[in-house]
Write a protein that holds these residues in place. Structure first.
Motif, PDB file in Angstrom:
ATOM      1  N   UNK A  10     -52.424  -7.189  14.704  1.00 22.07           N
ATOM      2  CA  UNK A  10     -50.633  -6.623  14.227  1.00 22.07           C
ATOM      3  C   UNK A  10     -50.167  -5.635  14.943  1.00 22.07           C
ATOM      4  N   UNK A  11     -51.015  -4.594  15.556  1.00 22.83           N
ATOM      5  CA  UNK A  11     -50.273  -3.522  16.159  1.00 22.83           C
ATOM      6  C   UNK A  11     -50.106  -3.676  17.689  1.00 22.83           C
ATOM      7  N   UNK A  12     -50.878  -4.549  17.920  1.00 20.17           N
ATOM      8  CA  UNK A  12     -50.593  -5.067  19.672  1.00 20.17           C
ATOM      9  C   UNK A  12     -49.675  -6.250  19.992  1.00 20.17           C
ATOM     10  N   UNK A  13     -49.479  -7.121  18.984  1.00 13.26           N
ATOM     11  CA  UNK A  13     -48.748  -8.452  19.305  1.00 13.26           C
ATOM     12  C   UNK A  13     -48.012  -8.665  17.996  1.00 13.26           C
ATOM     13  N   UNK A  14     -46.825  -9.328  18.176  1.00 16.98           N
ATOM     14  CA  UNK A  14     -46.102 -10.127  17.132  1.00 16.98           C
ATOM     15  C   UNK A  14     -46.456 -11.422  16.907  1.00 16.98           C
ATOM     16  N   UNK A  15     -46.100 -12.127  15.655  1.00 19.09           N
ATOM     17  CA  UNK A  15     -46.355 -13.558  15.609  1.00 19.09           C
ATOM     18  C   UNK A  15     -45.926 -14.157  16.724  1.00 19.09           C
ATOM     19  N   UNK A  16     -44.785 -13.797  17.159  1.00 20.02           N
ATOM     20  CA  UNK A  16     -43.979 -14.808  18.312  1.00 20.02           C
ATOM     21  C   UNK A  16     -45.101 -14.501  19.741  1.00 20.02           C
ATOM     22  N   UNK A  17     -45.618 -13.450  20.010  1.00 20.57           N
ATOM     23  CA  UNK A  17     -46.339 -13.260  20.897  1.00 20.57           C
ATOM     24  C   UNK A  17     -47.652 -14.021  20.998  1.00 20.57           C
ATOM     25  N   UNK A  18     -48.320 -14.256  19.880  1.00 17.11           N
ATOM     26  CA  UNK A  18     -49.374 -15.064  19.450  1.00 17.11           C
ATOM     27  C   UNK A  18     -48.945 -16.431  19.628  1.00 17.11           C
ATOM     28  N   UNK A  19     -47.903 -17.044  19.050  1.00 14.93           N
ATOM     29  CA  UNK A  19     -47.384 -18.521  19.454  1.00 14.93           C
ATOM     30  C   UNK A  19     -47.271 -18.681  20.893  1.00 14.93           C
ATOM     31  N   UNK A  20     -46.978 -17.805  21.695  1.00 18.32           N
ATOM     32  CA  UNK A  20     -46.346 -17.990  23.247  1.00 18.32           C
ATOM     33  C   UNK A  20     -47.856 -17.875  23.940  1.00 18.32           C
ATOM     34  N   UNK A  50     -39.446 -13.872  17.524  1.00 14.91           N
ATOM     35  CA  UNK A  50     -39.653 -12.968  16.693  1.00 14.91           C
ATOM     36  C   UNK A  50     -38.255 -12.920  15.741  1.00 14.91           C
ATOM     37  N   UNK A  51     -37.392 -13.908  15.926  1.00 12.90           N
ATOM     38  CA  UNK A  51     -36.040 -14.111  15.124  1.00 12.90           C
ATOM     39  C   UNK A  51     -36.407 -14.983  14.029  1.00 12.90           C
ATOM     40  N   UNK A  52     -37.262 -15.809  13.644  1.00 11.77           N
ATOM     41  CA  UNK A  52     -37.564 -16.419  12.585  1.00 11.77           C
ATOM     42  C   UNK A  52     -38.827 -16.968  12.480  1.00 11.77           C
ATOM     43  N   UNK A  53     -39.381 -17.285  11.503  1.00 11.55           N
ATOM     44  CA  UNK A  53     -40.685 -17.747  11.409  1.00 11.55           C
ATOM     45  C   UNK A  53     -40.788 -19.201  10.647  1.00 11.55           C
ATOM     46  N   UNK A  54     -41.774 -20.071  10.962  1.00 13.81           N
ATOM     47  CA  UNK A  54     -41.897 -21.543  10.422  1.00 13.81           C
ATOM     48  C   UNK A  54     -42.369 -21.428   8.894  1.00 13.81           C
ATOM     49  N   UNK A  55     -42.051 -22.489   8.465  1.00 17.29           N
ATOM     50  CA  UNK A  55     -42.376 -22.643   6.878  1.00 17.29           C
ATOM     51  C   UNK A  55     -43.789 -23.241   7.028  1.00 17.29           C
ATOM     52  N   UNK A  56     -44.442 -22.888   5.769  1.00 17.87           N
ATOM     53  CA  UNK A  56     -45.958 -23.194   5.958  1.00 17.87           C
ATOM     54  C   UNK A  56     -46.344 -24.523   6.479  1.00 17.87           C
ATOM     55  N   UNK A  57     -45.544 -25.858   6.166  1.00 17.41           N
ATOM     56  CA  UNK A  57     -45.928 -26.903   6.737  1.00 17.41           C
ATOM     57  C   UNK A  57     -45.796 -26.909   8.267  1.00 17.41           C
ATOM     58  N   UNK A  58     -44.698 -26.198   8.979  1.00 17.40           N
ATOM     59  CA  UNK A  58     -44.710 -26.161  10.365  1.00 17.40           C
ATOM     60  C   UNK A  58     -45.802 -25.237  10.997  1.00 17.40           C
ATOM     61  N   UNK A  59     -46.015 -24.106  10.080  1.00 24.60           N
ATOM     62  CA  UNK A  59     -47.152 -23.143  10.668  1.00 24.60           C
ATOM     63  C   UNK A  59     -48.436 -23.928  10.678  1.00 24.60           C
ATOM     64  N   UNK A  60     -48.900 -24.904   9.567  1.00 22.77           N
ATOM     65  CA  UNK A  60     -49.998 -25.548   9.825  1.00 22.77           C
ATOM     66  C   UNK A  60     -49.995 -26.367  11.019  1.00 22.77           C
ATOM     67  N   UNK A  61     -49.024 -27.155  11.215  1.00 24.75           N
ATOM     68  CA  UNK A  61     -48.954 -28.194  12.478  1.00 24.75           C
ATOM     69  C   UNK A  61     -49.115 -27.227  13.516  1.00 24.75           C
ATOM     70  N   UNK A  62     -48.403 -26.221  13.647  1.00 21.90           N
ATOM     71  CA  UNK A  62     -48.384 -25.302  14.877  1.00 21.90           C
ATOM     72  C   UNK A  62     -49.769 -24.970  15.259  1.00 21.90           C
ATOM     73  N   UNK A  63     -50.459 -24.359  14.063  1.00 26.50           N
ATOM     74  CA  UNK A  63     -51.865 -23.850  14.401  1.00 26.50           C
ATOM     75  C   UNK A  63     -52.822 -25.116  14.881  1.00 26.50           C
ATOM     76  N   UNK A  64     -52.480 -26.267  14.493  1.00 21.51           N
ATOM     77  CA  UNK A  64     -53.343 -27.224  14.538  1.00 21.51           C
ATOM     78  C   UNK A  64     -53.342 -27.677  16.164  1.00 21.51           C
TER      79      UNK A  64
END
Length: 132
Positions: A10-20, A50-64
């Motif tokens: 969390x101190x080195x990267x954002x959610x968006x950084x990790x997705x990319x 990092x302008x928005x975040x996915x809902x839980x169902x999309x987050x689950x799909x994204x992770x998969x």
């Protein structure tokens, strides 16, 4: 593994950084990932920027689709991708530039929120003056 947590933590990267990073590791373009998720390209770009975040169902799909855990996407902890080569990690210039870019991004998001609040106040003042 500890280096990985620090690189994407969390101190080195954002959610968006990790997705990319995970998307690039999976060798997918933004367009391909957006299509597989069933979202617009602009939506995926918003997540990566990092302008928005996915809902839980999309987050689950994204992770998969990216073969990482949801927790890793959210906070950098858990099953994720490996840190970039140590040659890149040891380059302090790159790390400094990335840190400055994150700082600027944070400042920009704060300024955008401030502009939004000012616009709302202005609309209220204009509406009030029209009602008088």
């Amino acid at each position: 593994m500890d280096d990985d947590a620090n690189w994407y933590g969390p101190d080195a990267a954002t959610f968006g950084d990790r997705v990319a990073a995970a998307r690039e590791q999976a060798d997918m373009t933004q367009a391909v990932l957006a299509k597989r998720l069933g979202v617009r390209l602009a939506t995926l770009r918003g997540w990566e920027d990092d302008l928005s975040e996915p809902r839980a169902n999309r987050l689950s799909m994204l992770a998969g689709l990216l073969n990482v855990s949801m927790m890793w996407l959210i906070n950098g902890e858990g099953e994720g991708i490996s840190a970039p080569d140590t040659a890149v990690n040891s380059n302090s210039d790159i790390a400094g530039i990335l840190a400055e870019m994150r700082e600027i991004r944070t400042e920009m998001l704060q300024k955008a929120a401030r502009i939004g609040r000012l616009e709302k106040r202005l609309r209220g003042v204009v509406q009030e003056s029209n009602n008088v």
